[in-house]
Enzyme design. Structure first.
Site, PDB file in Angstrom:
ATOM      1  N   CYS A  62      -7.698  17.104 -40.552  1.00  0.00           N
ATOM      2  CA  CYS A  62      -6.250  16.927 -40.447  1.00  0.00           C
ATOM      3  C   CYS A  62      -5.741  15.962 -41.524  1.00  0.00           C
ATOM      4  O   CYS A  62      -5.713  16.312 -42.692  1.00  0.00           O
ATOM      5  CB  CYS A  62      -5.842  16.484 -39.050  1.00  0.00           C
ATOM      6  SG  CYS A  62      -4.107  16.792 -38.688  1.00  0.00           S
TER       7      CYS A  62
ATOM      8  N   HIS B 128      -8.490  19.939 -34.944  1.00  0.00           N
ATOM      9  CA  HIS B 128      -9.133  18.898 -34.141  1.00  0.00           C
ATOM     10  C   HIS B 128      -9.975  19.551 -33.055  1.00  0.00           C
ATOM     11  O   HIS B 128      -9.710  20.667 -32.620  1.00  0.00           O
ATOM     12  CB  HIS B 128      -8.079  18.011 -33.468  1.00  0.00           C
ATOM     13  CG  HIS B 128      -7.252  17.201 -34.395  1.00  0.00           C
ATOM     14  ND1 HIS B 128      -7.776  16.148 -35.117  1.00  0.00           N
ATOM     15  CD2 HIS B 128      -5.933  17.267 -34.718  1.00  0.00           C
ATOM     16  CE1 HIS B 128      -6.806  15.599 -35.850  1.00  0.00           C
ATOM     17  NE2 HIS B 128      -5.686  16.261 -35.618  1.00  0.00           N
TER      18      HIS B 128
END
Length: 501
Positions: free
Chosen positions: A340, A434
């Site tokens: 991310c 994630h």
């Protein structure tokens, strides 16, 4: 007590507060959720306001705090926005981004914290009542300490919630830090009388040793506060369940004689650090968060985790020379993974034309370790994607503003291939997903690839339990410990009695 005098079903619940942050109230609440569910109670977790950069995406695409997601799992309930109606994600020391009912809703400045949250309180109380109308019991987690009287006027998480919903309050204290008896006594003393009447007892958490040595102190606490010590929960080793904030990151990072070492950069605004939990649970793997260039050089795998402030944390990385240490690894063919915000830092360029992160329009050079560009936009991307890598199924979630694409100018003669939703080139991988490492087959295949590139003797253990199984086992251990130390009946008795107006 006459039946008509008992707490109304619309407010039936219990609030676990703490003497401090990270006292263990998140895990005690999770344990209570599992314990109540075991006893046939339809139970939901709740936290009016969570301040954390560790979050999770629900099945409907909304965002809540990771701790409340875990508590819902413990309760056997579907995670939803009502369980954490207000999530504050710190972007700096003086500003937090608001997630209201699962969606972005502006910012909250430090000066507004005490008196500028009336609209958030209203939404939180409505969410509690909604849950209470659908569940038998709502088990709430407080935030910080209820003794923060400087914030009491605008409080809707601790005693403000207790007063509004007529909830009994149990205060959890971490004895491993020391001073827990004084902290409990002081907590009661700092509360105004109307708040004090809601405080019904104490739970001592993380105790090591012979509890008989503690009993004289517990008796003194009970005498001076006129409240019972409901139980003493022992120190439980090997628990790393979905930590809410950076205070708990170091709980699992040490392992005896590891054969594969992972070093994760500890950014000032680290986000979703729980991505590393599944790696730390894998036999033979040691995970450490670090700000040391030497540790980054020695590790088999370096991870740039998520960040709530990508541009700020990228500047911090460069100020400390950690960018050079990472670049040297790439030259030497040593694995680097960005997740991310960490993936965004790997790009050639990062563009923020609306000032989403920087506060004003800007474009900066990334680390240039992948031939990609990042463009920040106004819309936040939330989702629960699935995919595969080398034949292994991957289930994940995504929470980000920036969109990462291949950059034709940076690509030149390099070749980049897809990795989940991101890209990989050489020993560098980047993804916006994630939670991917919670997929057992993918995690072990990826670590085996890292081991082969670094010459590590690490190999997966085929008989090792999966991560979801380990999480369930730890939730059961927590519930067992709470049951032995306190028991279900004293807690449900508090719920039934409530606090009369």
């Amino acid at each position: 007590m006459h039946e008509n005098d008992r707490v109304t079903p619309q407010t039936r619940g219990l609030l676990f507060a703490g003497t401090t942050s990270d006292a263990g109230k998140s895990l005690v609440t999770a344990a209570a959720c599992r314990l109540f569910a075991r006893n046939g109670v339809k139970v939901a977790p709740f936290k009016s306001q969570n301040m954390s950069n560790n979050s999770m995406v629900c099945s409907d695409g909304s965002e809540i705090g990771r701790a409340q997601w875990l508590q819902a799992v413990a309760a056997g309930a579907e995670p939803e926005t009502a369980m954490n109606p207000v999530l504050l994600k710190p972007g700096s020391d003086r500003r937090s981004h608001i997630v209201l009912l699962g969606k972005p809703a502006g910012t909250l400045e430090a000066g507004e914290f005490a008196t500028g949250r009336a609209h958030l309180a209203k939404a939180a109380f409505e969410a509690y009542r909604d849950l209470a109308s659908r569940y038998d019991v709502v088990l709430s987690e407080g935030a910080g300490s209820p003794a923060e009287v400087n914030l009491r006027a605008g409080d809707y998480v601790n005693m403000g919630l207790a007063r509004e919903m007529h909830l009994p309050v149990v205060v959890v204290g971490d004895i491993d830090r020391g001073g827990v008896l004084a902290a409990m006594f002081g907590t009661l003393g700092m509360l105004e009388p109307a708040d004090q009447r809601h405080l019904k007892g104490w739970i001592v958490n993380k105790f090591r040793g012979d509890v008989e040595l503690l009993r004289p102190g517990l008796r003194t606490l009970e005498e001076r506060t006129d409240r019972p010590v409901l139980g003493v929960i022992p120190w439980l080793a090997d628990l790393w369940l979905d930590s809410e904030d950076a205070l708990a990151i170091a709980g699992w990072q040490h392992r005896v004689d590891p054969t594969l070492r992972v070093a994760a950069v500890r950014f000032p605004r680290i986000s979703n650090a729980t991505d590393l939990d599944a790696l730390a649970a894998e036999p033979g793997v040691a995970v450490a968060f670090t700000t040391s260039a030497a540790e980054l050089a020695d590790a088999d795998l370096v991870v740039l985790p998520g960040s709530r402030a990508t541009l700020s944390d990228l500047a911090w990385l460069r100020e400390r020379g950690l960018d050079a240490a990472i670049a040297r690894r790439v030259v030497e063919g040593k694995p680097v993974l960005g997740i991310c915000g960490g993936n965004q830092m790997l790009a050639a360029t990062i563009h923020d034309p609306l000032g989403i992160e920087a506060g004003s329009p800007t474009s900066v050079a990334g680390l240039g370790l992948l031939p990609t560009r990042v463009d920040f936009g106004a819309d936040k991307i939330l989702g629960r994607p699935t995919g595969s890598w080398r034949g292994e199924h991957v289930a994940a979630y995504e929470i980000h503003h920036g969109v990462t694409t291949l950059d034709g100018d940076a690509l030149r003669a390099w070749e980049a291939s897809m990795f989940l939703d991101g890209f990989t080139m050489g020993a560098v991988w980047g993804t916006t997903w994630h939670g991917a490492f919670e997929s057992d087959g993918f995690r072990r295949a990826f670590l085996a690839e890292v081991a082969s590139r670094t010459g590590s003797p690490w190999t997966p253990q085929p008989d090792a339990p999966g991560y979801a199984d380990r999480r369930e086992d730890m939730l059961d251990r927590l519930a067992d410990a709470l049951d032995e130390a306190v028991g279900f009946q004293p807690l449900i008795d508090l719920v039934d009695a409530g606090v009369q107006p």
